[in-house]
Motif scaffolding. Sequence first.
Motif, PDB file in Angstrom:
ATOM      1  N   VAL A  22       0.927  -1.168  -0.043  1.00 57.81           N
ATOM      2  CA  VAL A  22       0.023  -0.120  -0.011  1.00 57.81           C
ATOM      3  C   VAL A  22       0.790   1.146   0.001  1.00 57.81           C
ATOM      4  N   VAL A  23       2.013   1.065   0.902  1.00 56.95           N
ATOM      5  CA  VAL A  23       2.670   2.449   0.937  1.00 56.95           C
ATOM      6  C   VAL A  23       3.532   2.370  -0.292  1.00 56.95           C
ATOM      7  N   ALA A  24       4.100   1.483  -0.916  1.00 60.51           N
ATOM      8  CA  ALA A  24       4.775   1.586  -2.176  1.00 60.51           C
ATOM      9  C   ALA A  24       3.927   2.145  -3.347  1.00 60.51           C
ATOM     10  N   ILE A  25       2.855   1.645  -3.550  1.00 62.38           N
ATOM     11  CA  ILE A  25       1.812   2.181  -4.514  1.00 62.38           C
ATOM     12  C   ILE A  25       1.564   3.706  -4.510  1.00 62.38           C
ATOM     13  N   CYS A  26       1.405   4.004  -3.045  1.00 65.44           N
ATOM     14  CA  CYS A  26       1.095   5.254  -2.759  1.00 65.44           C
ATOM     15  C   CYS A  26       2.491   6.312  -3.061  1.00 65.44           C
ATOM     16  N   GLU A  27       3.652   5.721  -2.675  1.00 67.96           N
ATOM     17  CA  GLU A  27       4.842   6.473  -2.879  1.00 67.96           C
ATOM     18  C   GLU A  27       5.149   6.709  -4.211  1.00 67.96           C
ATOM     19  N   GLY A  28       4.769   5.733  -5.246  1.00 61.55           N
ATOM     20  CA  GLY A  28       5.120   5.793  -6.508  1.00 61.55           C
ATOM     21  C   GLY A  28       4.300   6.642  -7.126  1.00 61.55           C
ATOM     22  N   HIS A  29       2.988   6.766  -6.871  1.00 57.55           N
ATOM     23  CA  HIS A  29       1.996   7.575  -7.406  1.00 57.55           C
ATOM     24  C   HIS A  29       2.354   8.936  -7.088  1.00 57.55           C
ATOM     25  N   GLN A  30       2.538   9.249  -5.552  1.00 56.80           N
ATOM     26  CA  GLN A  30       2.837  10.512  -5.136  1.00 56.80           C
ATOM     27  C   GLN A  30       4.010  11.184  -5.738  1.00 56.80           C
ATOM     28  N   GLY A  31       5.135  10.237  -5.647  1.00 55.52           N
ATOM     29  CA  GLY A  31       6.345  10.775  -6.263  1.00 55.52           C
ATOM     30  C   GLY A  31       6.459  11.259  -7.694  1.00 55.52           C
ATOM     31  N   HIS A  32       5.778  10.523  -8.352  1.00 57.96           N
ATOM     32  CA  HIS A  32       5.684  10.538  -9.693  1.00 57.96           C
ATOM     33  C   HIS A  32       4.918  12.046 -10.163  1.00 57.96           C
ATOM     34  N   SER A  33       3.718  11.989  -9.357  1.00 59.36           N
ATOM     35  CA  SER A  33       2.797  13.044  -9.803  1.00 59.36           C
ATOM     36  C   SER A  33       2.653  14.048  -9.078  1.00 59.36           C
ATOM     37  N   GLY A  34       3.154  14.046  -7.621  1.00 60.55           N
ATOM     38  CA  GLY A  34       2.799  14.933  -6.669  1.00 60.55           C
ATOM     39  C   GLY A  34       1.537  15.015  -6.008  1.00 60.55           C
ATOM     40  N   ARG A  35       0.747  14.329  -6.457  1.00 56.17           N
ATOM     41  CA  ARG A  35      -0.737  14.003  -5.971  1.00 56.17           C
ATOM     42  C   ARG A  35      -0.876  12.899  -5.156  1.00 56.17           C
ATOM     43  N   PRO A  36      -1.907  12.740  -4.239  1.00 54.82           N
ATOM     44  CA  PRO A  36      -2.007  11.529  -3.545  1.00 54.82           C
ATOM     45  C   PRO A  36      -2.856  10.625  -4.527  1.00 54.82           C
ATOM     46  N   ILE A  37      -3.032   9.412  -4.145  1.00 53.11           N
ATOM     47  CA  ILE A  37      -3.609   8.447  -4.820  1.00 53.11           C
ATOM     48  C   ILE A  37      -5.071   8.165  -4.541  1.00 53.11           C
ATOM     49  N   GLU A  38      -5.896   7.827  -5.103  1.00 50.10           N
ATOM     50  CA  GLU A  38      -7.283   7.764  -4.935  1.00 50.10           C
ATOM     51  C   GLU A  38      -7.368   6.283  -4.359  1.00 50.10           C
ATOM     52  N   ILE A  39      -8.201   5.972  -3.122  1.00 48.22           N
ATOM     53  CA  ILE A  39      -8.202   4.838  -2.663  1.00 48.22           C
ATOM     54  C   ILE A  39      -8.422   3.525  -3.610  1.00 48.22           C
ATOM     55  N   PRO A  40      -9.235   3.492  -4.708  1.00 46.81           N
ATOM     56  CA  PRO A  40      -9.916   2.463  -5.501  1.00 46.81           C
ATOM     57  C   PRO A  40      -8.483   1.918  -6.255  1.00 46.81           C
ATOM     58  N   SER A  41      -7.629   2.979  -6.619  1.00 47.71           N
ATOM     59  CA  SER A  41      -6.215   2.448  -7.252  1.00 47.71           C
ATOM     60  C   SER A  41      -5.443   1.919  -6.487  1.00 47.71           C
ATOM     61  N   ILE A  42      -5.603   1.826  -5.029  1.00 47.89           N
ATOM     62  CA  ILE A  42      -4.733   1.153  -4.010  1.00 47.89           C
ATOM     63  C   ILE A  42      -4.885  -0.431  -4.382  1.00 47.89           C
ATOM     64  N   ILE A 144       0.508   4.490 -12.961  1.00 44.45           N
ATOM     65  CA  ILE A 144      -1.036   4.885 -13.030  1.00 44.45           C
ATOM     66  C   ILE A 144      -1.370   6.255 -12.938  1.00 44.45           C
ATOM     67  N   SER A 145      -0.355   6.856 -12.231  1.00 46.21           N
ATOM     68  CA  SER A 145      -0.428   8.275 -11.984  1.00 46.21           C
ATOM     69  C   SER A 145      -0.562   8.971 -13.237  1.00 46.21           C
ATOM     70  N   ASP A 146      -0.134   8.658 -14.230  1.00 44.98           N
ATOM     71  CA  ASP A 146      -0.196   9.428 -15.744  1.00 44.98           C
ATOM     72  C   ASP A 146      -1.630   9.117 -16.186  1.00 44.98           C
ATOM     73  N   ILE A 147      -2.548   8.412 -15.552  1.00 41.61           N
ATOM     74  CA  ILE A 147      -4.006   8.354 -16.353  1.00 41.61           C
ATOM     75  C   ILE A 147      -4.922   9.365 -15.897  1.00 41.61           C
ATOM     76  N   GLY A 148      -4.628   9.933 -14.547  1.00 43.56           N
ATOM     77  CA  GLY A 148      -5.763  10.550 -13.914  1.00 43.56           C
ATOM     78  C   GLY A 148      -6.306  10.168 -12.891  1.00 43.56           C
ATOM     79  N   ASP A 149      -7.822   9.757 -12.882  1.00 45.85           N
ATOM     80  CA  ASP A 149      -8.408   9.359 -11.730  1.00 45.85           C
ATOM     81  C   ASP A 149      -8.765   7.620 -11.803  1.00 45.85           C
ATOM     82  N   SER A 150      -9.404   7.424 -10.853  1.00 46.20           N
ATOM     83  CA  SER A 150      -9.437   5.903 -10.408  1.00 46.20           C
ATOM     84  C   SER A 150     -10.416   5.219 -11.837  1.00 46.20           C
TER      85      SER A 150
END
Length: 161
Positions: A22-42, A144-150
């Motif tokens: 969970v932390v790793a996918i959030c970290e990858g998303h947040q680190g790449h896009s600067g935005r938090p990840i939406e729960i469904p994507s986790i 997945i951060s490049d796609i937009g929303d869940s």
Amino acid sequence: MTEKYSLDLLSKSNPVYLSLFVVAICEGHQGHSGRPIEIPSIYLALPICCSNYFQASFSNTNIKTGIFSWLTKQQETIYMIPQSIRNTSKFTNSAIQFCAQARMIEINESGEVSVKKNGHKALTTQSKKSRTPLKRAMNFGAWISDIGDSKDLFSALGIKA
């Protein structure tokens, strides 16, 4: 052989171990896009990044590969993702709850998740063997951060809401 399988199954149902994904996918998303990840994507982290079935699909990939390049090569297995999410959702729920209780992540009012200091620390203290699947999750989070929303993400994966 059975003992190894049992240990593998036990570790993959342990919320503490799974919280790292969970932390790793959030970290990858947040680190790449600067935005938090939406729960469904986790909910994609465990069935895709933790699964031995998809493990080979990550060979010769890196953070720059991108979700669409990866998906193009996964056409024969993409149909399995919805069932895999259903099969792992209770484990993902437990992992998210553990992360929140351990203050590894923060969930805002919009259902977006960001990594906190404790989450970063948990990732950096893992053994080299543990880092490989976690690296897959971090890369996947970035992709997945490049796609937009869940909603768009799940549509790209062929998953109906």
